[in-house]
Design a protein around this motif. Structure first.
Motif, PDB file in Angstrom:
ATOM      1  N   LEU A   1      12.800   0.566 -10.095  1.00 56.93           N
ATOM      2  CA  LEU A   1      11.769   0.167 -11.056  1.00 56.93           C
ATOM      3  C   LEU A   1      12.170  -1.066 -11.863  1.00 56.93           C
ATOM      4  O   LEU A   1      11.334  -1.682 -12.507  1.00 56.93           O
ATOM      5  CB  LEU A   1      11.440   1.329 -12.002  1.00 56.93           C
ATOM      6  CG  LEU A   1      10.782   2.529 -11.327  1.00 56.93           C
ATOM      7  CD1 LEU A   1      10.648   3.693 -12.311  1.00 56.93           C
ATOM      8  CD2 LEU A   1       9.419   2.163 -10.766  1.00 56.93           C
ATOM      9  N   GLN A   2      13.434  -1.443 -11.815  1.00 57.09           N
ATOM     10  CA  GLN A   2      13.897  -2.641 -12.530  1.00 57.09           C
ATOM     11  C   GLN A   2      13.882  -3.883 -11.640  1.00 57.09           C
ATOM     12  O   GLN A   2      14.384  -4.946 -12.014  1.00 57.09           O
ATOM     13  CB  GLN A   2      15.304  -2.407 -13.103  1.00 57.09           C
ATOM     14  CG  GLN A   2      15.333  -1.311 -14.161  1.00 57.09           C
ATOM     15  CD  GLN A   2      14.247  -1.463 -15.208  1.00 57.09           C
ATOM     16  OE1 GLN A   2      14.094  -2.524 -15.817  1.00 57.09           O
ATOM     17  NE2 GLN A   2      13.472  -0.407 -15.425  1.00 57.09           N
ATOM     18  N   THR A   3      13.292  -3.765 -10.451  1.00 60.44           N
ATOM     19  CA  THR A   3      13.144  -4.914  -9.556  1.00 60.44           C
ATOM     20  C   THR A   3      12.319  -5.991 -10.260  1.00 60.44           C
ATOM     21  O   THR A   3      11.229  -5.716 -10.754  1.00 60.44           O
ATOM     22  CB  THR A   3      12.446  -4.475  -8.250  1.00 60.44           C
ATOM     23  OG1 THR A   3      13.254  -3.490  -7.606  1.00 60.44           O
ATOM     24  CG2 THR A   3      12.219  -5.656  -7.309  1.00 60.44           C
ATOM     25  N   GLU A   4      12.866  -7.204 -10.325  1.00 64.62           N
ATOM     26  CA  GLU A   4      12.167  -8.305 -10.987  1.00 64.62           C
ATOM     27  C   GLU A   4      11.055  -8.834 -10.091  1.00 64.62           C
ATOM     28  O   GLU A   4      11.178  -8.861  -8.877  1.00 64.62           O
ATOM     29  CB  GLU A   4      13.128  -9.457 -11.307  1.00 64.62           C
ATOM     30  CG  GLU A   4      14.216  -9.110 -12.291  1.00 64.62           C
ATOM     31  CD  GLU A   4      15.536  -8.748 -11.618  1.00 64.62           C
ATOM     32  OE1 GLU A   4      15.605  -8.747 -10.363  1.00 64.62           O
ATOM     33  OE2 GLU A   4      16.488  -8.439 -12.341  1.00 64.62           O
ATOM     34  N   LEU A   5       9.984  -9.257 -10.740  1.00 65.90           N
ATOM     35  CA  LEU A   5       8.844  -9.829 -10.017  1.00 65.90           C
ATOM     36  C   LEU A   5       8.829 -11.342 -10.176  1.00 65.90           C
ATOM     37  O   LEU A   5       9.347 -11.871 -11.157  1.00 65.90           O
ATOM     38  CB  LEU A   5       7.540  -9.241 -10.565  1.00 65.90           C
ATOM     39  CG  LEU A   5       7.360  -7.744 -10.306  1.00 65.90           C
ATOM     40  CD1 LEU A   5       6.224  -7.191 -11.149  1.00 65.90           C
ATOM     41  CD2 LEU A   5       7.128  -7.487  -8.833  1.00 65.90           C
ATOM     42  N   SER A   6       8.224 -12.013  -9.216  1.00 62.95           N
ATOM     43  CA  SER A   6       8.042 -13.468  -9.261  1.00 62.95           C
ATOM     44  C   SER A   6       6.557 -13.772  -9.116  1.00 62.95           C
ATOM     45  O   SER A   6       5.802 -12.965  -8.563  1.00 62.95           O
ATOM     46  CB  SER A   6       8.801 -14.142  -8.120  1.00 62.95           C
ATOM     47  OG  SER A   6      10.176 -13.884  -8.230  1.00 62.95           O
ATOM     48  N   ASP A   7       6.165 -14.932  -9.594  1.00 60.88           N
ATOM     49  CA  ASP A   7       4.775 -15.349  -9.494  1.00 60.88           C
ATOM     50  C   ASP A   7       4.323 -15.302  -8.036  1.00 60.88           C
ATOM     51  O   ASP A   7       5.021 -15.793  -7.147  1.00 60.88           O
ATOM     52  CB  ASP A   7       4.617 -16.758 -10.063  1.00 60.88           C
ATOM     53  CG  ASP A   7       3.162 -17.130 -10.289  1.00 60.88           C
ATOM     54  OD1 ASP A   7       2.397 -16.276 -10.752  1.00 60.88           O
ATOM     55  OD2 ASP A   7       2.806 -18.289 -10.000  1.00 60.88           O
ATOM     56  N   GLY A   8       3.182 -14.674  -7.774  1.00 58.76           N
ATOM     57  CA  GLY A   8       2.633 -14.624  -6.432  1.00 58.76           C
ATOM     58  C   GLY A   8       3.115 -13.454  -5.593  1.00 58.76           C
ATOM     59  O   GLY A   8       2.673 -13.290  -4.453  1.00 58.76           O
TER      60      GLY A   8
END
Length: 97
Positions: free
Chosen positions: A78-85
């Motif tokens: 759940l701590q996986t970072e997200l990136s734009d898109g």
């Protein structure tokens, strides 16, 4: 000022029934994680989604979250970072027989 980024979220099977949509674009802060995204989904779409998906602070057995086709259990959960898109897919257990 931190500008928000956008991620695509796909709701399959049970999650489609709850969200009433197959696909949506959601704005999240630049440093957002899967956990942050789920909070935003609860606020903007339906709080039943995380209640269905999560067991406390982890993903329920059999359920899966994919980021760009890769399960978060192979990343940082759940701590996986997200990136734009990024494309996030919420998957309920797949039945079969």
């Amino acid at each position: 000022m931190i500008s928000p980024m956008k991620v695509i979220v796909k709701f399959l099977a049970t999650f489609y029934d709850i969200a009433k949509t197959l696909r949506t674009e959601i704005e999240v802060p630049d440093d957002a994680t899967i956990s942050d995204l789920l909070k935003t989904i609860d606020e903007k779409i339906n709080p039943s989604i995380s209640k269905t998906l999560l067991d406390g602070d982890k993903v329920r057995d059999g359920y899966n979250i994919l980021v760009n086709g890769r399960a978060i259990e192979f990343k940082k959960g759940l701590q996986t970072e997200l990136s734009d898109g990024d494309e996030v897919v919420l998957l309920p257990p797949i039945g079969g027989g």
